[in-house]
Design a protein around this motif. Structure first.
Motif, PDB file in Angstrom:
ATOM      1  N   MET A 184      33.862   8.611  20.266  1.00 48.05           N
ATOM      2  CA  MET A 184      35.084   8.840  19.499  1.00 48.05           C
ATOM      3  C   MET A 184      36.117   7.756  19.776  1.00 48.05           C
ATOM      4  SD  MET A 184      36.863  10.448  17.304  1.00 48.05           S
ATOM      5  CE  MET A 184      36.261  12.104  16.957  1.00 48.05           C
ATOM      6  N   LYS A 185      36.292   7.392  21.032  1.00 47.99           N
ATOM      7  CA  LYS A 185      37.254   6.346  21.368  1.00 47.99           C
ATOM      8  C   LYS A 185      36.897   5.034  20.690  1.00 47.99           C
ATOM      9  CE  LYS A 185      37.424   6.379  25.888  1.00 47.99           C
ATOM     10  NZ  LYS A 185      37.916   6.049  27.258  1.00 47.99           N
ATOM     11  N   GLN A 186      35.601   4.714  20.654  1.00 48.88           N
ATOM     12  CA  GLN A 186      35.165   3.463  20.036  1.00 48.88           C
ATOM     13  C   GLN A 186      35.450   3.452  18.537  1.00 48.88           C
ATOM     14  OE1 GLN A 186      33.632   0.641  21.696  1.00 48.88           O
ATOM     15  NE2 GLN A 186      34.305  -0.180  19.723  1.00 48.88           N
ATOM     16  N   VAL A 187      35.063   4.532  17.852  1.00 43.18           N
ATOM     17  CA  VAL A 187      35.284   4.618  16.407  1.00 43.18           C
ATOM     18  C   VAL A 187      36.777   4.605  16.095  1.00 43.18           C
ATOM     19  CG1 VAL A 187      35.056   6.132  14.395  1.00 43.18           C
ATOM     20  CG2 VAL A 187      33.109   5.773  15.913  1.00 43.18           C
ATOM     21  N   LEU A 188      37.553   5.344  16.876  1.00 42.73           N
ATOM     22  CA  LEU A 188      38.991   5.441  16.636  1.00 42.73           C
ATOM     23  C   LEU A 188      39.681   4.100  16.866  1.00 42.73           C
ATOM     24  CD1 LEU A 188      41.338   7.325  15.926  1.00 42.73           C
ATOM     25  CD2 LEU A 188      41.540   7.860  18.365  1.00 42.73           C
ATOM     26  N   TRP A 192      41.631   1.887  14.100  1.00 40.85           N
ATOM     27  CA  TRP A 192      43.038   1.544  14.320  1.00 40.85           C
ATOM     28  C   TRP A 192      43.245   0.033  14.233  1.00 40.85           C
ATOM     29  CZ3 TRP A 192      47.593   3.702  14.067  1.00 40.85           C
ATOM     30  CH2 TRP A 192      48.694   3.104  14.681  1.00 40.85           C
ATOM     31  N   SER A 193      42.330  -0.715  14.799  1.00 38.16           N
ATOM     32  CA  SER A 193      42.440  -2.174  14.759  1.00 38.16           C
ATOM     33  C   SER A 193      42.293  -2.709  13.343  1.00 38.16           C
ATOM     34  CB  SER A 193      41.364  -2.808  15.650  1.00 38.16           C
ATOM     35  OG  SER A 193      41.534  -2.435  17.005  1.00 38.16           O
ATOM     36  N   GLY A 194      41.509  -2.019  12.516  1.00 40.25           N
ATOM     37  CA  GLY A 194      41.265  -2.486  11.162  1.00 40.25           C
ATOM     38  C   GLY A 194      42.087  -1.778  10.107  1.00 40.25           C
ATOM     39  N   ALA A 288      33.379   9.917  11.542  1.00 43.03           N
ATOM     40  CA  ALA A 288      33.780   8.512  11.426  1.00 43.03           C
ATOM     41  C   ALA A 288      34.320   8.203  10.043  1.00 43.03           C
ATOM     42  CB  ALA A 288      32.601   7.616  11.765  1.00 43.03           C
ATOM     43  N   ALA A 289      33.747   8.796   8.996  1.00 39.27           N
ATOM     44  CA  ALA A 289      34.196   8.513   7.625  1.00 39.27           C
ATOM     45  C   ALA A 289      35.632   8.968   7.405  1.00 39.27           C
ATOM     46  CB  ALA A 289      33.262   9.196   6.625  1.00 39.27           C
ATOM     47  N   SER A 290      35.996  10.120   7.945  1.00 40.76           N
ATOM     48  CA  SER A 290      37.371  10.607   7.797  1.00 40.76           C
ATOM     49  C   SER A 290      38.347   9.753   8.598  1.00 40.76           C
ATOM     50  CB  SER A 290      37.457  12.067   8.246  1.00 40.76           C
ATOM     51  OG  SER A 290      36.753  12.914   7.353  1.00 40.76           O
ATOM     52  N   ILE A 291      37.921   9.261   9.741  1.00 37.32           N
ATOM     53  CA  ILE A 291      38.776   8.385  10.546  1.00 37.32           C
ATOM     54  C   ILE A 291      39.036   7.078   9.803  1.00 37.32           C
ATOM     55  CG2 ILE A 291      38.920   7.065  12.695  1.00 37.32           C
ATOM     56  CD1 ILE A 291      37.268   9.324  13.998  1.00 37.32           C
ATOM     57  N   ALA A 295      42.665   5.475   7.981  1.00 35.76           N
ATOM     58  CA  ALA A 295      43.164   4.118   8.215  1.00 35.76           C
ATOM     59  C   ALA A 295      43.198   3.283   6.935  1.00 35.76           C
ATOM     60  CB  ALA A 295      42.291   3.420   9.253  1.00 35.76           C
ATOM     61  N   HIS A 296      42.571   3.776   5.864  1.00 32.59           N
ATOM     62  CA  HIS A 296      42.496   3.030   4.604  1.00 32.59           C
ATOM     63  C   HIS A 296      42.788   3.969   3.431  1.00 32.59           C
ATOM     64  CE1 HIS A 296      40.153   0.503   7.378  1.00 32.59           C
ATOM     65  NE2 HIS A 296      40.601  -0.498   6.648  1.00 32.59           N
TER      66      HIS A 296
END
Length: 333
Positions: A184-188, A192-194, A288-291, A295-296
């Motif tokens: 989760m931390k990696q995906v988040l 966030w970075s993108g 991951a898709a909702s995260i 962000a987009h």
């Protein structure tokens, strides 16, 4: 007398050669034949198991081959050190050397558990507790888990990525949670970075909160970015999010399957009908898709949406259009 002795010696040599030849052929057959004839076979090898005990285990599972040949195999190929601890499932034909190499390669039997998108922490914990996985986290308090995982937010909701996780017999529910939290931390962090420019969100944690709301609002992949756009525009305009899943999360066990007007007007920290802005924590485990959708957000003008009786939603730019969509939903159109 000498002839008799010579004949006896020759006979003994012939018998010995035949005996050796017979065993040599039997040993070669042993090396080339599968150990097991029915599958699957599960070998549970404990730490410190000797080669001799390993062979006994194989024999107890109807494994083929005489003990003398297993010993000869070890003597000629130096395989004693290849017996590793673990649970190994044999599901296809393997010769003795292939079996030992399989174990030496640490091809342990794995199990799988799937953390479902949109489930909350209470559901995840109940799922782990009812599974066959070794229990460790189930005996820990939430505070202990938060400290163990190093979760700065101080809340477990939303902290585990919904995915299918493999685990071995020796691993525990805590091992799965550690991997799910790291994932989760990696995906988040990647999302966030993108993220696109201009978002009002102040941190990855706020992104996680919004993603959890998007996750609970739709399971239609093409709608996630549109719903994200609605919520982002509402935040920018100072409008309440007015999303039912947050209300349901806030009332907890008082929710019995149907959201009521009383629920909507009951103020809780999670009631986005009575409070502006994001909820204080996520309300579920977003995928991951909702995260990425959080962000987009879509760049449209929609500010409203309602279910459309077809598994999706009708989106509207104005309140008048929204009222018409609501009426259509109530009529079953």
């Amino acid at each position: 007398m000498k002839k008799t002795l010579l004949l006896l010696l020759l006979l003994m040599l012939l018998v010995g050669a035949g005996f050796v030849g017979w065993h040599y052929k039997a040993y070669r057959d042993f090396l080339n034949q599968p150990v097991f004839v029915t599958y699957p076979v599960v070998l549970e090898i404990d730490k410190g198991t000797s080669y001799g005990h390993f062979v006994q285990m194989v024999k107890s599972q109807q494994g083929q081959g005489e003990l003398i040949y297993w010993k000869l195999l070890a003597r000629l190929n130096d395989v004693q050190h290849k017996i590793k601890a673990g649970e190994f499932e044999i599901s296809q034909a393997m010769t003795p050397l292939e079996l030992i190499d399989y174990i030496d390669g640490n091809q342990v039997k794995t199990y799988a558990i799937t953390l479902v998108e949109g489930h909350n922490w209470k559901q995840i914990r109940a799922q782990l507790k009812s599974s066959d996985i070794r229990q460790v986290a189930s005996d820990m308090t939430e505070e202990q888990l938060i400290n163990w995982l190093g979760i700065e937010a101080g809340h477990l909701e939303g902290q585990f990525l919904p995915e299918t996780y493999q685990y071995t017999r020796d691993e525990s529910d805590l091992d799965v949670l550690v991997r799910a939290h790291q994932a989760m931390k990696q995906v988040l962090n990647d999302a966030w970075s993108g993220r696109v420019d201009g978002l009002l969100l102040k941190s990855p944690y706020e992104l996680l909160i919004l993603a959890s709301i998007i996750e609970k609002e739709t399971a239609v992949s093409t709608e996630r970015n549109i719903i994200s756009g609605v919520f982002h525009r509402r935040l920018k305009q100072g409008m309440k999010l007015q999303t039912d899943p947050t209300v349901i999360y806030g009332v907890g066990d008082a929710y019995a399957g149907d959201i009521t007007r009383q629920h909507l007007v009951t103020d809780t920290p999670y009631n986005t009908y009575t409070r502006k802005g994001l909820t204080p924590t996520p309300i579920a485990m977003p995928g991951a898709a909702s995260i990425r959708a959080a962000a987009h957000p879509n760049e449209g003008k929609e500010l409203y949406f309602v279910a459309n009786n077809q598994g999706g939603h009708t989106f509207s730019e104005t309140y008048e259009q929204h009222q018409q969509a609501v009426a259509a939903y109530l009529r079953g159109n």
